[in-house]
Design an enzyme around this catalytic site. Structure first.
Site, PDB file in Angstrom:
ATOM      1  N   ARG A   1       0.816  -1.243   0.000  1.00 20.72           N
ATOM      2  CA  ARG A   1       0.000   0.000   0.000  1.00 20.72           C
ATOM      3  C   ARG A   1       0.832   1.267   0.000  1.00 20.72           C
ATOM      4  NH1 ARG A   1      -3.259  -3.016   3.701  1.00 20.72           N
ATOM      5  NH2 ARG A   1      -4.903  -4.032   2.522  1.00 20.72           N
TER       6      ARG A   1
ATOM      7  N   LYS B   1       2.861  11.349 -11.627  1.00 20.35           N
ATOM      8  CA  LYS B   1       1.981  10.481 -12.412  1.00 20.35           C
ATOM      9  C   LYS B   1       2.727   9.174 -12.626  1.00 20.35           C
ATOM     10  CE  LYS B   1      -0.989  13.536 -15.089  1.00 20.35           C
ATOM     11  NZ  LYS B   1      -1.327  14.032 -16.444  1.00 20.35           N
TER      12      LYS B   1
ATOM     13  N   GLU C   1       8.806  17.003 -25.651  1.00 21.34           N
ATOM     14  CA  GLU C   1       8.153  17.399 -24.385  1.00 21.34           C
ATOM     15  C   GLU C   1       8.618  18.784 -23.933  1.00 21.34           C
ATOM     16  OE1 GLU C   1       5.631  15.981 -23.229  1.00 21.34           O
ATOM     17  OE2 GLU C   1       5.799  13.816 -22.950  1.00 21.34           O
TER      18      GLU C   1
ATOM     19  N   LYS D   1       6.874  22.820 -14.703  1.00 18.03           N
ATOM     20  CA  LYS D   1       6.072  21.655 -14.265  1.00 18.03           C
ATOM     21  C   LYS D   1       5.846  21.692 -12.761  1.00 18.03           C
ATOM     22  CE  LYS D   1       4.905  16.950 -14.811  1.00 18.03           C
ATOM     23  NZ  LYS D   1       5.042  15.693 -15.510  1.00 18.03           N
TER      24      LYS D   1
ATOM     25  N   GLU E   1      -4.780  17.180 -11.505  1.00 23.02           N
ATOM     26  CA  GLU E   1      -5.292  17.543 -12.832  1.00 23.02           C
ATOM     27  C   GLU E   1      -6.786  17.816 -12.857  1.00 23.02           C
ATOM     28  OE1 GLU E   1      -3.220  15.612 -16.131  1.00 23.02           O
ATOM     29  OE2 GLU E   1      -5.118  15.617 -17.212  1.00 23.02           O
TER      30      GLU E   1
ATOM     31  N   ARG F   1      -3.254  21.549 -14.852  1.00 22.06           N
ATOM     32  CA  ARG F   1      -2.297  20.487 -15.199  1.00 22.06           C
ATOM     33  C   ARG F   1      -2.612  19.851 -16.551  1.00 22.06           C
ATOM     34  NH1 ARG F   1       0.617  15.858 -11.413  1.00 22.06           N
ATOM     35  NH2 ARG F   1       1.864  15.030 -13.125  1.00 22.06           N
TER      36      ARG F   1
ATOM     37  N   ASN G   1      -0.723  18.447 -21.198  1.00 21.34           N
ATOM     38  CA  ASN G   1      -1.087  17.399 -22.146  1.00 21.34           C
ATOM     39  C   ASN G   1      -1.200  17.914 -23.584  1.00 21.34           C
ATOM     40  OD1 ASN G   1      -2.777  14.469 -21.806  1.00 21.34           O
ATOM     41  ND2 ASN G   1      -1.539  15.211 -20.118  1.00 21.34           N
TER      42      ASN G   1
ATOM     43  N   HIS H   1      -0.905  15.568 -26.525  1.00 23.27           N
ATOM     44  CA  HIS H   1      -0.883  14.187 -26.035  1.00 23.27           C
ATOM     45  C   HIS H   1      -2.133  13.379 -26.376  1.00 23.27           C
ATOM     46  CE1 HIS H   1       2.621  15.588 -23.957  1.00 23.27           C
ATOM     47  NE2 HIS H   1       2.805  14.438 -23.347  1.00 23.27           N
TER      48      HIS H   1
ATOM     49  N   HIS I   1      -1.118   9.983 -27.727  1.00 24.63           N
ATOM     50  CA  HIS I   1      -1.418   8.699 -27.080  1.00 24.63           C
ATOM     51  C   HIS I   1      -2.184   7.781 -28.038  1.00 24.63           C
ATOM     52  CE1 HIS I   1      -1.020  10.428 -22.707  1.00 24.63           C
ATOM     53  NE2 HIS I   1       0.138  10.171 -23.260  1.00 24.63           N
TER      54      HIS I   1
ATOM     55  N   HIS J   1       7.319   7.867 -27.651  1.00 26.62           N
ATOM     56  CA  HIS J   1       6.338   8.772 -27.047  1.00 26.62           C
ATOM     57  C   HIS J   1       6.562  10.214 -27.532  1.00 26.62           C
ATOM     58  CE1 HIS J   1       3.661  10.522 -24.061  1.00 26.62           C
ATOM     59  NE2 HIS J   1       4.646  11.305 -23.646  1.00 26.62           N
TER      60      HIS J   1
HETATM   61  P1  NAD Z   1      12.051   5.181 -22.278  1.00 32.00           P
HETATM   62  O1  NAD Z   1      11.913   5.100 -20.842  1.00 32.00           O
HETATM   63  O2  NAD Z   1      11.571   4.028 -23.107  1.00 32.00           O
HETATM   64  O3  NAD Z   1      13.580   5.462 -22.628  1.00 32.00           O
HETATM   65  C1  NAD Z   1      13.944   5.598 -23.970  1.00 32.00           C
HETATM   66  C2  NAD Z   1      15.100   4.652 -24.345  1.00 32.00           C
HETATM   67  O4  NAD Z   1      16.324   5.209 -23.879  1.00 32.00           O
HETATM   68  C3  NAD Z   1      15.007   3.270 -23.748  1.00 32.00           C
HETATM   69  O5  NAD Z   1      15.482   2.334 -24.687  1.00 32.00           O
HETATM   70  C4  NAD Z   1      15.960   3.352 -22.566  1.00 32.00           C
HETATM   71  O6  NAD Z   1      16.474   2.101 -22.179  1.00 32.00           O
HETATM   72  C5  NAD Z   1      17.035   4.241 -23.118  1.00 32.00           C
HETATM   73  N1  NAD Z   1      17.817   4.999 -22.162  1.00 32.00           N
HETATM   74  C6  NAD Z   1      17.376   5.650 -21.067  1.00 32.00           C
HETATM   75  N2  NAD Z   1      18.352   6.374 -20.516  1.00 32.00           N
HETATM   76  C7  NAD Z   1      19.451   6.151 -21.255  1.00 32.00           C
HETATM   77  C8  NAD Z   1      20.775   6.633 -21.199  1.00 32.00           C
HETATM   78  N3  NAD Z   1      21.156   7.544 -20.305  1.00 32.00           N
HETATM   79  N4  NAD Z   1      21.660   6.173 -22.105  1.00 32.00           N
HETATM   80  C9  NAD Z   1      21.274   5.282 -23.050  1.00 32.00           C
HETATM   81  N5  NAD Z   1      20.032   4.833 -23.191  1.00 32.00           N
HETATM   82  C10 NAD Z   1      19.132   5.262 -22.293  1.00 32.00           C
HETATM   83  O7  NAD Z   1      11.300   6.464 -22.871  1.00 32.00           O
HETATM   84  P2  NAD Z   1      11.192   7.958 -22.368  1.00 32.00           P
HETATM   85  O8  NAD Z   1      11.088   8.759 -23.596  1.00 32.00           O
HETATM   86  O9  NAD Z   1      12.221   8.301 -21.374  1.00 32.00           O
HETATM   87  O10 NAD Z   1       9.792   7.992 -21.599  1.00 32.00           O
HETATM   88  C11 NAD Z   1       8.588   7.748 -22.266  1.00 32.00           C
HETATM   89  C12 NAD Z   1       7.565   7.286 -21.267  1.00 32.00           C
HETATM   90  O11 NAD Z   1       7.346   8.324 -20.307  1.00 32.00           O
HETATM   91  C13 NAD Z   1       6.223   6.986 -21.866  1.00 32.00           C
HETATM   92  O12 NAD Z   1       5.730   5.775 -21.353  1.00 32.00           O
HETATM   93  C14 NAD Z   1       5.351   8.134 -21.419  1.00 32.00           C
HETATM   94  O13 NAD Z   1       4.009   7.771 -21.312  1.00 32.00           O
HETATM   95  C15 NAD Z   1       5.952   8.461 -20.095  1.00 32.00           C
HETATM   96  N6  NAD Z   1       5.690   9.811 -19.614  1.00 32.00           N
HETATM   97  C16 NAD Z   1       5.230   9.952 -18.356  1.00 32.00           C
HETATM   98  C17 NAD Z   1       5.010  11.210 -17.851  1.00 32.00           C
HETATM   99  C18 NAD Z   1       4.583  11.367 -16.429  1.00 32.00           C
HETATM  100  O14 NAD Z   1       4.228  12.488 -16.044  1.00 32.00           O
HETATM  101  N7  NAD Z   1       4.628  10.333 -15.626  1.00 32.00           N
HETATM  102  C19 NAD Z   1       5.237  12.339 -18.650  1.00 32.00           C
HETATM  103  C20 NAD Z   1       5.708  12.154 -19.937  1.00 32.00           C
HETATM  104  C21 NAD Z   1       5.933  10.879 -20.415  1.00 32.00           C
HETATM  105  N1  GLY Z   2       3.042  14.841 -18.458  1.00 31.39           N
HETATM  106  C1  GLY Z   2       1.844  15.461 -18.054  1.00 31.39           C
HETATM  107  C2  GLY Z   2       1.674  15.576 -16.593  1.00 31.39           C
HETATM  108  O1  GLY Z   2       2.529  15.180 -15.825  1.00 31.39           O
HETATM  109  O2  GLY Z   2       0.682  16.054 -16.156  1.00 31.39           O
END
Ligand code: NAD
Ligand code: GLY
Length: 357
Positions: A118, A140, A182, A224, A234, A238, A242, A245, A249, A262
């Protein structure tokens, strides 16, 4: 090193931004609490960056789990790998999870932390530009469902966000560009001054100029942190984070979380949203062109996949979390550096624009 704060009362936390943080054992010890620590990373990032963390925390019971790499593994099976490891280790409620990786690792690890017994503490150590400017901040967390992106998750804030810009040295070019997708959403949708700066500095960011990267990360995190402090769950502002997005998405879900990154889907989504805002008379052509030009300069797509028509988009976008009472809501620019979340647009414009790409 620069420190920002996400002000959320007793759940407030710092964002530390600097170079070489992963080699500062004292700083890591200070900001990663608990005697039981599980570092959650993936098969790509762990060999590059986990040793520094493991060494710094060698006075603890510290372990590493290396998840499969990729958006298509942001799912229940991967989440369960973390739970199984925590149970095998006999970790209790006092343990801490450390997310070392991009947004996928951060989102899955954060959701594991939100749900294990939890809720246990977690710390974000983002290693992609996208994670450093966006996903590691704001709490998030979650996973995808085959029928919809980020459909299962929780709002759950980390204890700290530790951003070591040096980790970007190993990041592939395509991932760096996706991260800029982003960054530009903040300028286009929320901050004209930052948009102006980006237009002058996007080439330096793509060229990995350290000062430009540091400024882009600091400004993005500052915007942010401010938005999240005002609207953690949100219910209002917030949603503006998006921008692009809802389209993005839908593209990721349609393509099975595999061929489009992404940030690439967000790039196309930003252009699609600005084209709709132009058709609705909410922005002028000059502003729409600023959006398209910036996305193009980042080497990101400016149109959706060819096999996606308006019917497919609408079916997927209907599941967007901003949809209220079956009314699709989109974030649309109202000017350079300004946006609104609205259902007040013509569905004819929406479908015609999609079918004309
Ligand atoms: P990812 O986590 O898939 O990383 C991209 C690639 O880079 C992967 O292959 C990873 O292994 C590699 N990588 C990471 N760091 C590295 C480094 N320093 N050196 C070499 N390779 C490296 O993708 P991302 O673009 O980081 O994140 C996308 C995800 O984030 C999506 O799922 C999206 O929905 C999510 N997201 C979440 C929020 C939130 O607020 N929680 C906001 C935006 C995006
Ligand atoms: N990436 C959008 C949010 O965190 O609200």
């Amino acid at each position: 090193m620069n420190t920002l704060n996400v002000e959320l009362g007793e759940r407030s936390y710092p964002i530390l931004i600097g170079t070489g943080l992963l080699h500062d054992a004292d700083l890591l010890k200070k900001h990663i609490p608990g005697k039981q620590v599980l570092i959650v990373s993936n098969e790509t990032v762990a060999p590059l960056h986990a040793k520094a963390l493991l060494d710094a925390l060698d006075d603890r019971q510290v372990h590493l789990i290396s998840l499969p790499d990729g958006e298509k593994f942001k799912n229940l099976d991967t989440l369960n790998l973390i739970f199984t490891r925590l149970l095998e280790l006999g970790f209790d409620r006092s343990c801490t999870l450390v997310a070392l990786g991009g947004g996928v690792v951060g989102d899955v690890c954060g959701y594991a932390a939100a749900s294990y017994q939890r809720g246990v503490k977690f710390v974000q150590v983002p290693t992609t530009l996208l994670a450093q400017v966006d996903s590691s901040v704001g709490g998030k967390t979650g996973i995808n469902h085959p029928m919809g992106k980020n459909m299962i998750g929780a709002f759950y804030q980390p204890q700290a966000v530790l951003i070591d810009i040096e980790t970007l040295d190993t990041l592939p070019e395509r991932e760096l560009k996706a991260g800029v997708g982003e960054v530009i959403k903040y300028g286009l949708g929320l901050d004209l001054e930052f948009l102006n700066w980006l237009e002058n500095n996007v080439d330096a960011i793509l060229g990995r100029d350290r000062d430009a990267l540091a400024h882009a990360i600091e400004q993005s995190c500052a915007i942010k942190a401010r938005v999240v402090a005002n609207d953690e769950r949100e219910s209002g502002q917030r949603a503006l984070l998006n921008l692009g997005h809802t389209y993005g998405h839908a593209i990721e879900t349609h393509t099975g979380y595999s061929s489009w990154l992404h940030g690439e889907a967000v790039g196309a989504g930003l252009v699609m949203a600005s084209d709709l805002a132009l058709a609705e008379g909410m922005i002028d052509k000059v502003t729409a062109d600023r959006c398209r030009d910036l996305v193009l300069r980042c080497g990101l797509p400016v149109a959706p996949p060819e096999d996606m028509n308006s019917e497919r988009f609408l079916a997927l976008m209907a599941r967007d979390k901003k949809t209220l009472d079956n009314n699709l809501r989109l974030v649309l620019m109202t000017g350079a550096g300004q946006s609104v979340c609205t259902s007040n647009f013509s569905s004819k414009n929406l479908t015609q624009l999609i079918d004309n790409y």
